[in-house]
Enzyme design. Structure first.
Site: not given
Ligand code: AMP
Length: 196
Positions: A13, A90, A129, A135, A146
């Site tokens: 995404k 989310r 990744r 990361r 996750r």
């Molecule tokens: P992402 O890069 O979108 O995979 O986000 C990495 C991490 O950031 C996630 O695993 C969550 O811990 C946190 N995170 C990102 N977006 C949100 C959200 N909308 N609500 C809660 N936690 C978030």
């Protein structure tokens, strides 16, 4: 256009949200990127977020809702052409709060792109990744958590947005360019349907 990108970790995404934002010349707003910036800056908010992210959990809704309020206002204030939201909402409360926030300006989400990718493919991509992007949350134990959190808290948004007639489901398995074409076709069909 105001577009939400919904998908599991590793669904692609983030990559696809950036491509669509370039094509439509609208900002891509990634909550994951914002959180990683806060973590690097070492702000009190960043310190809190870091612990939560490292566990593979979600940052609490109240914190995310205030974070997105600032950024949506900034993105939308620009020229009101819209935005692509990557990684937000989310949870159902986040989605409801987004709806209220946009409604204050007489706006709404126009489409929600959801990526269909089977769990084994997600796990394989995320473990790849972990080596390339390094990361912290791409470690195998964190990846499993996750995914569990995704199924429990985020996947219900698929039905939520389907019920609102906003869902564009896309097969997320394939080359980046191929998936990008599917998204383009899906969004075109959705916007024509909306205009009709
Ligand atoms: P992402 O890069 O979108 O995979 O986000 C990495 C991490 O950031 C996630 O695993 C969550 O811990 C946190 N995170 C990102 N977006 C949100 C959200 N909308 N609500 C809660 N936690 C978030």
């Amino acid at each position: 256009m105001r577009i939400v990108f919904l998908g599991a970790p590793g669904s692609g995404k983030g990559t696809q949200a950036k491509l669509v934002s370039q094509r439509l010349s609208v900002p891509a707003v990634s909550t994951g990127d914002m959180l990683r910036v806060a973590v690097r800056a070492g702000t009190p908010f960043g310190m809190k977020a870091r612990a939560v992210m490292a566990q593979g959990e979600l940052v609490p809704d109240d914190l995310m809702i205030s974070l997105i309020k600032e950024h949506i206002a900034a993105a939308d204030a620009h020229d009101r052409k819209g935005f692509v939201l990557d990684g937000y909402p989310r949870t159902i409360p986040q989605a409801e709060s987004l709806e209220k926030l946009l409604a204050e300006d007489g706006a709404a989400v126009d489409a929600v792109v959801n990526f269909d990718v089977p769990d084994p493919v997600l796990i394989e991509r995320l473990s790849g990744r972990a080596d390339v992007e390094r990361r912290a949350d791409d470690r195998p134990e964190t990846v499993r958590e996750r995914l569990r959190v995704y199924h429990e808290k985020t996947e219900p948004l698929v039905n939520y947005y389907r019920g609102k007639g906003l869902l564009v489901s896309v097969d997320g398995v394939g080359e980046i360019a191929e998936v990008a074409k599917r998204i383009e076709r899906g969004l075109l069909a959705k916007t024509h349907q909306g205009a009709a």
